[in-house]
Each structure stands twice: as C-alpha cells, then as structure tokens.
Design a protein around this motif. Structure first.
Motif, short mmCIF file in Angstrom:
data_model
loop_
_atom_site.label_atom_id
_atom_site.label_comp_id
_atom_site.label_asym_id
_atom_site.label_seq_id
_atom_site.Cartn_x
_atom_site.Cartn_y
_atom_site.Cartn_z
N LYS A 8 12.94 -22.31 26.76
CA LYS A 8 13.62 -23.50 26.24
C LYS A 8 13.12 -24.79 26.88
CE LYS A 8 17.76 -23.67 29.09
NZ LYS A 8 19.21 -23.75 29.11
N ILE A 9 12.67 -24.74 28.12
CA ILE A 9 12.14 -25.94 28.77
C ILE A 9 10.80 -26.33 28.14
CG2 ILE A 9 11.23 -26.91 30.93
CD1 ILE A 9 13.44 -25.33 32.38
N ASP A 10 9.96 -25.33 27.84
CA ASP A 10 8.69 -25.62 27.17
C ASP A 10 8.94 -26.27 25.81
OD1 ASP A 10 6.97 -24.52 29.18
OD2 ASP A 10 7.44 -22.51 28.43
N PHE A 11 9.91 -25.72 25.06
CA PHE A 11 10.24 -26.32 23.76
C PHE A 11 10.78 -27.74 23.93
CE2 PHE A 11 10.47 -21.83 22.24
CZ PHE A 11 9.50 -21.94 21.25
N ALA A 12 11.55 -27.98 24.97
CA ALA A 12 12.07 -29.32 25.23
C ALA A 12 10.93 -30.28 25.56
CB ALA A 12 13.09 -29.29 26.37
N ILE A 13 9.97 -29.82 26.34
CA ILE A 13 8.80 -30.64 26.68
C ILE A 13 8.03 -31.00 25.40
CG2 ILE A 13 6.51 -30.59 27.77
CD1 ILE A 13 7.85 -29.00 30.08
N LEU A 14 7.75 -29.99 24.57
CA LEU A 14 7.00 -30.22 23.35
C LEU A 14 7.75 -31.16 22.40
CD1 LEU A 14 5.70 -26.59 22.78
CD2 LEU A 14 4.35 -28.58 23.50
N SER A 15 9.05 -30.98 22.28
CA SER A 15 9.85 -31.85 21.42
C SER A 15 9.82 -33.29 21.92
CB SER A 15 11.28 -31.36 21.32
OG SER A 15 11.34 -30.14 20.64
N ALA A 16 10.00 -33.46 23.22
CA ALA A 16 10.00 -34.81 23.81
C ALA A 16 8.65 -35.49 23.62
CB ALA A 16 10.37 -34.74 25.28
N LEU A 17 7.57 -34.75 23.83
CA LEU A 17 6.24 -35.33 23.68
C LEU A 17 5.92 -35.67 22.22
CD1 LEU A 17 4.13 -33.30 26.26
CD2 LEU A 17 4.84 -35.70 26.40
N GLN A 18 6.45 -34.87 21.29
CA GLN A 18 6.24 -35.20 19.86
C GLN A 18 6.95 -36.49 19.49
OE1 GLN A 18 5.33 -32.00 16.67
NE2 GLN A 18 7.26 -31.40 17.63
N ARG A 19 8.13 -36.70 20.06
CA ARG A 19 8.90 -37.91 19.75
C ARG A 19 8.35 -39.13 20.47
NH1 ARG A 19 12.90 -34.47 20.91
NH2 ARG A 19 13.46 -35.57 22.80
N HIS A 20 7.95 -38.95 21.72
CA HIS A 20 7.53 -40.07 22.57
C HIS A 20 6.31 -39.64 23.38
CE1 HIS A 20 11.36 -41.92 21.58
NE2 HIS A 20 11.96 -40.83 21.98
N ASN A 31 13.81 -36.08 31.47
CA ASN A 31 14.25 -35.76 30.11
C ASN A 31 14.53 -34.27 29.92
OD1 ASN A 31 14.58 -35.83 27.28
ND2 ASN A 31 13.00 -37.40 27.06
N VAL A 32 13.73 -33.41 30.57
CA VAL A 32 13.88 -31.96 30.38
C VAL A 32 14.55 -31.26 31.56
CG1 VAL A 32 11.93 -31.87 28.78
CG2 VAL A 32 11.55 -31.38 31.21
N GLY A 33 14.94 -32.02 32.57
CA GLY A 33 15.67 -31.44 33.70
C GLY A 33 14.82 -30.71 34.72
N LEU A 34 13.61 -31.20 34.95
CA LEU A 34 12.73 -30.63 35.98
C LEU A 34 12.33 -31.72 36.97
CD1 LEU A 34 10.13 -28.57 33.89
CD2 LEU A 34 11.95 -27.65 35.33
N SER A 35 11.78 -31.29 38.09
CA SER A 35 11.16 -32.26 38.98
C SER A 35 9.73 -32.49 38.47
CB SER A 35 11.19 -31.77 40.42
OG SER A 35 10.50 -30.55 40.53
N PRO A 36 9.10 -33.60 38.88
CA PRO A 36 7.79 -33.95 38.31
C PRO A 36 6.68 -32.90 38.47
CG PRO A 36 8.75 -35.85 39.38
CD PRO A 36 9.64 -34.68 39.70
N SER A 37 6.56 -32.28 39.63
CA SER A 37 5.47 -31.32 39.84
C SER A 37 5.54 -30.12 38.89
CB SER A 37 5.42 -30.85 41.29
OG SER A 37 5.02 -31.91 42.11
N PRO A 38 6.69 -29.42 38.79
CA PRO A 38 6.76 -28.31 37.84
C PRO A 38 6.58 -28.77 36.39
CG PRO A 38 8.64 -28.22 39.34
CD PRO A 38 7.90 -29.50 39.61
N CYS A 39 7.05 -29.96 36.08
CA CYS A 39 6.90 -30.49 34.73
C CYS A 39 5.41 -30.68 34.42
CB CYS A 39 7.66 -31.79 34.58
SG CYS A 39 7.63 -32.45 32.90
N SER A 40 4.70 -31.27 35.34
CA SER A 40 3.27 -31.49 35.17
C SER A 40 2.52 -30.17 35.00
CB SER A 40 2.72 -32.26 36.37
OG SER A 40 1.34 -32.47 36.23
N ARG A 41 2.89 -29.16 35.79
CA ARG A 41 2.25 -27.84 35.68
C ARG A 41 2.52 -27.22 34.31
NH1 ARG A 41 3.79 -27.50 41.13
NH2 ARG A 41 5.68 -26.32 40.65
N ARG A 42 3.74 -27.38 33.82
CA ARG A 42 4.08 -26.81 32.50
C ARG A 42 3.29 -27.51 31.39
NH1 ARG A 42 9.11 -23.86 31.19
NH2 ARG A 42 9.98 -23.08 33.13
#
Length: 157
Positions: A8-20, A31-42
C-alpha cells in the motif's frame, strides 16, 4: 528490471507522484507516512522495477496556440509487415502526432491523436504528410469540440 511486489505504501507513492510529479522526496515521504531515506529507496526500487517509466513536464498546448485536437483513423491498403513498419517510421517523425496506436475492432488499422494550431495547419499536415503515403487506403478525421477529461494518470490499486 527487478521483480517487486507492491504494497500500500508503494501504491501511495505512485499515486502521489502521478498527481504531483514535482514533489520533493521530503514532501513525498510526509505524504505517504515514511521518513525520507526509506521513501527514496522505495522510489528507486519502483524505478528499477519499471513501475516508474520516467518523468515529464506537461505543457499547456493552448499557450502554444495549439488549439485543434484531431483523432484520425487510418486504413492501410495491405497489412504486410514492411508496409506497417514503413507507416510507423513515417508517423514517428511527425511532431503533430501525439499518439499512434495499431488497433483492432474497427475498419481502421491505426488511430492517431494529432495536435495542430488550426484547420489550416491540419490541412497542411493531412495533404503534405499523411496523403503522400501511397499505402494509405482511407483517412477519417474527427475533431475535438470539447475536452471532457484529459489525464496522464493510469489507474492503480
């Protein structure tokens, strides 16, 4: 491309990036409830796995006086692979063509989305480019009167 099972976090990332698409990693992480480093890795993993095909800036066609959108159905005289390949090679070089799809379920073989300034520019495109192809057996043009919905986002879940 690596194999990746989306959560669900991957889907949230993809949805957010499609919108903005211009979200910073910091904003995306919040926006997706992660810290920056794990978000960047995902995001990197999604890119490596091919879920993110690229990044682009969408321009406003009206600001460039490109006001006429035309959908064109093209029927070729034959379906020989050399004729299809030659047609596609020509179409790729026409900057007016935004999309070109080989289709089925219609009398047409190809469906094009063309963007031009006005009817005069469409006439030039039609007569000077499309109709010069000796393998085209038929052309049917439909003109957009009003865009009801226009989106680059794909449905994901």
């Amino acid at each position: 491309m690596t194999q990746l099972t989306l959560d669900k976090i991957d889907f949230a990332i993809l949805s957010a990036l499609q919108r903005h698409g211009r979200l910073s990693n910091q904003e995306l992480a919040i926006n997706v409830g992660l810290s920056p480093s794990p978000c960047s890795r995902r995001v990197k993993a999604l890119e490596d796995a091919g879920f993110i095909a690229g990044y682009a800036t969408l321009l406003n066609a009206e600001q460039f006086n490109l006001a006429l959108t035309v959908y064109i159905q093209i029927r070729l005289e034959k379906h020989a692979s050399d004729i299809l390949e030659a047609f596609e090679a020509d179409i790729i070089n026409y900057e007016e063509v935004q999309e070109c799809s080989l289709i089925t379920g219609s009398e047409a073989d190809y469906h094009l989305k063309v963007l031009v300034k006005d009817m005069q520019h469409y006439k030039v495109f039609l007569l000077d480019k499309l109709t010069t192809n000796p393998h085209i057996a038929g052309i049917h043009s439909s003109f957009v009167l009003k865009k009801v919905k226009s989106s680059t986002a794909i449905p994901i879940s």
